[in-house]
Write an enzyme that holds these catalytic residues in place. Structure first.
Site, mmCIF file in Angstrom:
data_model
loop_
_atom_site.group_PDB
_atom_site.id
_atom_site.type_symbol
_atom_site.label_atom_id
_atom_site.label_comp_id
_atom_site.label_asym_id
_atom_site.label_seq_id
_atom_site.Cartn_x
_atom_site.Cartn_y
_atom_site.Cartn_z
ATOM 1 N N ASP A 1 -19.647 8.348 18.114
ATOM 2 C CA ASP A 1 -18.756 7.256 18.537
ATOM 3 C C ASP A 1 -17.737 7.718 19.573
ATOM 4 O O ASP A 1 -17.295 6.944 20.414
ATOM 5 C CB ASP A 1 -18.078 6.609 17.329
ATOM 6 C CG ASP A 1 -16.985 7.461 16.705
ATOM 7 O OD1 ASP A 1 -15.855 7.378 17.156
ATOM 8 O OD2 ASP A 1 -17.286 8.199 15.746
ATOM 9 N N GLN A 2 -17.370 9.010 19.551
ATOM 10 C CA GLN A 2 -16.377 9.498 20.508
ATOM 11 C C GLN A 2 -16.889 9.481 21.947
ATOM 12 O O GLN A 2 -16.114 9.339 22.895
ATOM 13 C CB GLN A 2 -15.944 10.919 20.136
ATOM 14 C CG GLN A 2 -15.122 11.009 18.862
ATOM 15 C CD GLN A 2 -14.715 12.428 18.523
ATOM 16 O OE1 GLN A 2 -14.642 13.293 19.386
ATOM 17 N NE2 GLN A 2 -14.444 12.681 17.258
ATOM 18 N N HIS B 1 -18.131 3.221 12.773
ATOM 19 C CA HIS B 1 -17.275 3.549 13.914
ATOM 20 C C HIS B 1 -18.036 3.371 15.232
ATOM 21 O O HIS B 1 -17.480 2.877 16.214
ATOM 22 C CB HIS B 1 -16.766 4.992 13.803
ATOM 23 C CG HIS B 1 -15.584 5.157 12.914
ATOM 24 N ND1 HIS B 1 -15.690 5.257 11.550
ATOM 25 C CD2 HIS B 1 -14.255 5.225 13.182
ATOM 26 C CE1 HIS B 1 -14.491 5.390 11.024
ATOM 27 N NE2 HIS B 1 -13.592 5.366 11.992
#
Length: 373
Positions: free
Chosen positions: A308-309, A331
């Protein structure tokens, strides 16, 4: 606080539902960062509405205030417990900034909210961040150093993260310095070949505890890895280090471990464990080994945190990026929805034939460049 930029003042307010999907701090982090980059005013309503303590917590407020200052903007509704905020961004500006939630709130999450803005500043951005370097329910700052930063370089992101003082949950009080080199545009990337494990690095550390604790955790990881991974470990080298942090380099006592698996294709996957009162060294190790094992067994090129980052940077980059992941976390689903809403991009998710847990996530980025002053 500085007045919001003229571009933001002439744009129509965009509303974000703070209770959708993941329904927590990630919505604030992504929407605030994109708001500042785009000079797009936003209102976030129903913040953490489904949590036992709805509304902003100190760590969320510290992150929002930080990006508002970096963008020379205005934050309305910025108080602990607030369930609605309005952000009127100005023009992102480099310089020196500090953020301190006054709690053990995760420093890694402060990095998450501020990094997209810091990367696109016109000149270097230097951040001094205080809180939990090793916090509950969040990756440690070591993860940013050893996993996120090396992969982010493939997009053109150069950020240096230095841990000045350790701050363990629940005391916090750690401090981290992050410096970002400005970029004009990010480059699309591909990570679709997981490869085989070539090396696993085990780094255990403790502060204010008997010196054998870090070594006990490291040895427990070394024993547990072959049992958990079995044939997946193959002939991979396992490198083990144990560190005792000096008293002047830690706010309080604590212990932790980070495992990083590197593959033959340059993928990095991790697992971490955090000590707490009454938790035995083998249990700290087991937490990290189990997390790493799951990430490897899923067959993706990234672990649950990195998937997700990276999405926000895929959406901002120039060109089409492709990423092989394990099961999409909540996320990740939230990050996709927010990027599509605020950037107008389209993420495509396809299954990997023969690997039921794997997906290829792709996106044609907008090729974002910071506006001229």
């Amino acid at each position: 606080m500085a007045q919001a930029g003229k571009a933001a003042l002439h744009k129509e307010m965009v509303e974000v539902d703070g209770s959708m999907l993941e329904g927590g701090g990630q919505i604030l982090r992504i929407s605030a960062a994109l708001s500042c980059l785009l000079q797009q005013p936003i209102t976030v309503r129903s913040i953490r509405a489904k949590r036992s303590k709805p509304g902003l917590r100190p760590q969320h407020l510290a992150g929002l205030d930080l990006v508002a200052r970096i963008s020379q903007g205005q934050l309305v509704g910025g108080s602990v417990g607030s369930c609605e905020i309005e952000l009127q961004p100005g023009l992102i500006k480099g310089g020196d900034y500090r953020a301190d939630p006054g709690t053990a709130g995760s420093v890694a999450l402060l990095i998450q909210v501020s990094l997209p803005c810091a990367v696109f500043c016109r000149y270097p951005c230097n951040l001094l961040l205080t809180g939990g370097t090793n916090a509950d329910m969040a990756p440690p700052v070591d993860y940013i150093q050893q996993v996120f930063s090396p992969i982010a370089k493939r997009l053109g992101i150069i950020c240096n993260v230095d841990i000045i003082k350790r701050g363990f949950f629940p005391q916090g009080g750690g401090s981290v310095r992050m410096t970002c080199q400005p970029v004009n545009q990010l480059t699309a990337f591909e990570m679709i070949e997981p490869g085989r494990i070539s090396e696993i690095r085990v780094h255990a550390l403790s502060a204010g505890l008997p010196h054998h604790v870090a070594g006990d955790i490291a040895k427990a990881c070394e024993r547990q890895l072959p049992r958990q991974l079995g044939g997946l470990l193959g002939d991979a080298r396992v490198r083990v280090t144990a560190e005792n942090v000096s008293p002047d380099k830690a706010r309080a006592s604590g212990c932790c471990v980070l495992l990083v698996a590197e593959t033959t294709t340059g993928c990095l996957l991790a697992g971490s464990g955090l000590g707490s009162r009454g938790k035995r060294s083998p249990d700290v190790a087991a937490e990290a080994v189990e997390m790493l094992s799951q990430n490897i067994r899923h067959g993706g090129c990234v672990d649950e945190h990195l998937q997700d980052q990276l999405l926000i940077f895929m959406a901002l980059a120039a060109g089409r990026s492709r990423l092989r992941t394990g099961p999409l976390t909540l996320h990740t689903q939230t990050a996709i929805k927010l990027c599509e809403q605020l950037l107008g991009v389209q993420f495509d998710v396809s299954d990997v034939e023969g690997s039921p847990d794997c997906h290829i996530v792709s996106c044609e980025g907008i090729g974002f460049s910071p506006p001229s002053p």
